[in-house]
Design a protein around this motif. Sequence first.
Motif, short mmCIF file in Angstrom:
data_model
loop_
_atom_site.label_atom_id
_atom_site.label_comp_id
_atom_site.label_asym_id
_atom_site.label_seq_id
_atom_site.Cartn_x
_atom_site.Cartn_y
_atom_site.Cartn_z
N LEU A 25 0.82 -1.21 0.00
CA LEU A 25 0.00 0.00 0.00
C LEU A 25 0.86 1.26 0.00
O LEU A 25 0.55 2.24 -0.68
N LEU A 26 1.98 1.22 0.74
CA LEU A 26 2.89 2.36 0.76
C LEU A 26 3.47 2.61 -0.62
O LEU A 26 3.50 3.76 -1.10
N TYR A 27 3.94 1.55 -1.29
CA TYR A 27 4.50 1.70 -2.63
C TYR A 27 3.44 2.24 -3.60
O TYR A 27 3.74 3.10 -4.45
N ALA A 28 2.21 1.73 -3.50
CA ALA A 28 1.16 2.19 -4.39
C ALA A 28 0.85 3.67 -4.15
O ALA A 28 0.66 4.43 -5.11
N THR A 29 0.84 4.07 -2.90
CA THR A 29 0.58 5.48 -2.58
C THR A 29 1.68 6.38 -3.13
O THR A 29 1.40 7.45 -3.69
N LEU A 30 2.95 5.95 -2.98
CA LEU A 30 4.06 6.73 -3.50
C LEU A 30 4.00 6.82 -5.03
O LEU A 30 4.30 7.87 -5.61
N ALA A 31 3.61 5.73 -5.68
CA ALA A 31 3.51 5.74 -7.14
C ALA A 31 2.43 6.71 -7.60
O ALA A 31 2.62 7.47 -8.56
#
Length: 587
Positions: A25-31
């Motif tokens: 979820l963190l990676y998706a938010t940063l993307a």
Amino acid sequence: MRRTLSRPDASSRGPHLVAGRATALLYATLAVALVAAVTAAVSIGTVTVPARDVWQVVLRHIMGDTGGLDPLQDQIVWELRLPRVLVAEVVGAGLSVIGVGLQALVRNPLADPYMLGITPGASLGAVLVLAIGSAALNGLGVTGGAFVAAVLTMAAVFLIAQRSGQLTDTRLILARVAVGYLAVAATSFVQLQTNPNQLAGIMFWLMGSLAVAAWADLRIPTVALALGVVWLFAQGRALNALMIGDDAAAGLGVDVHRFRRRLLPGPRRPREPHGRPSRRVAGRYLHRRYRRARAAVVAQTRQARGGIVTRLEFEGVSIDIASTRIVSDVSLRIAPGEMVGLVGPNGSGKSTLLRSAYRVLRPTGGAVLIGDESVWSMSARKAARRRAIVTQHTVLGAEFSVEEVVAMGRTPRKRMLDRDTDRDHQIVEQALDDVRMRWAAQRSFTTLSGGEQQRVLIARALAQEAGLLILDEPTNHLDVRAQFEVLDLLRHLGMTTLTALHDLDHAVSYCDRVAVMAEGRLVAVGIPADVLTPGLVHDVFGVRAVLDTHPITGRPRIAIASAAHRPTTAAGDDESTAALPDPGHTK
């Protein structure tokens, strides 16, 4: 130390699945944030282009169908703004990748590429070319001048940092500060000597501009960024280990010297000495009673650990640091399943000797053996699978949870780009259970008390599944209860253990044998009650001592007093006859 592991059930995998989903979820938010930032940067300008039109232009170019696009919007988005924004994003990401690597290498979360002196050096080189002129420098352009000066500045930083023969993080940072400010001062001096027309061009270059960035400028930075990201993921475990210190990283199978030398130029270590020295040690105490007593312990250990036993041996080890002899001709053997305490006054060479087994300090002479193989002839990963270490000082260079710290113990068992498996998770959980710290798995390591942190570090060592444990003052800075908890834990692990201790009473109460060091030499080895006599304690430590039996545990104990102490009577009068034995006449 091997364990039979069953397949974990769903409940045991729950926390790891939750953590994995949180990371995703963190990676998706940063993307999403990155895409939004790029879109906004392309949309906003003198001529505003709606976000929908921006994506229409981008998608049409990707699909190769540009017919029907507004020519003005197409030129603004595809030809002008998007290349500039992407160049800025890629260069910024590249600097971030370099910064992450440097932060791990120097254990400083504030480290960035600037600390190598590249930026002030490049600025000085470019300003010199702009001020003097390319023709006067044999056609050297601004870019070439910046590159050459950056390389020379970085070389000067490393040359100064390793002038004494040893490259350390502190020396590197201080050298960068000195060289960097010198380059900044030189840049300012050159600017003051130029005419106003040249100064305008210099200031424009120093401030930087992406006005001329085009698609062709993305090729090299993008390839470099991709390689850097792959390298970060491949070396992620090693970099995490470096964040907890060089000694701890070496204990986890990271060849610290080689790893740093590949990235940061530094002095090479001396070669491993050839040949094996004799086993003779001056002043060594040998006890037949010890050999008979240990036979039963070793047999018990073989049965308890499925025949997997590990022996540690120092054969005539000598260690020099900066041309000074620190450890001289030390020979010591630790039998499988035995707990040996290494004692001696400060500066006697205990930690230095242990660091030779960590593969941090290479012996000038002699050999360190695990089983029948030299620890220095093994690879770093193989050595870490054979022995685990708990260092004296552990200060994390980043925020890690307890579970993450223990999981670092799996580093020598993993290859590059390997992911943690269910078996790895279960080993970590079992190690936390062994030290009774499962309850703190998701807590930050830095929020724990000293005793709890020490338990976690021992759990990390257990997660390595090694048969040999080496500890450097594991009870240092702990309160009384925490000291006993740690020593009780070590005593019941059943591993071959070598631990440096300052408290002689702990050595007497918990160790099968003690090895006494003084002035870099091993002066006595044997059963604690036989070795730590009042005479030896006085000679080595300069204090008075009495050995008796502890009234609660029934174990031997040692009472220590200052050599100047004189006991008093019940009435408080000073006795002329000391109750403590005269060290000079004690056998």
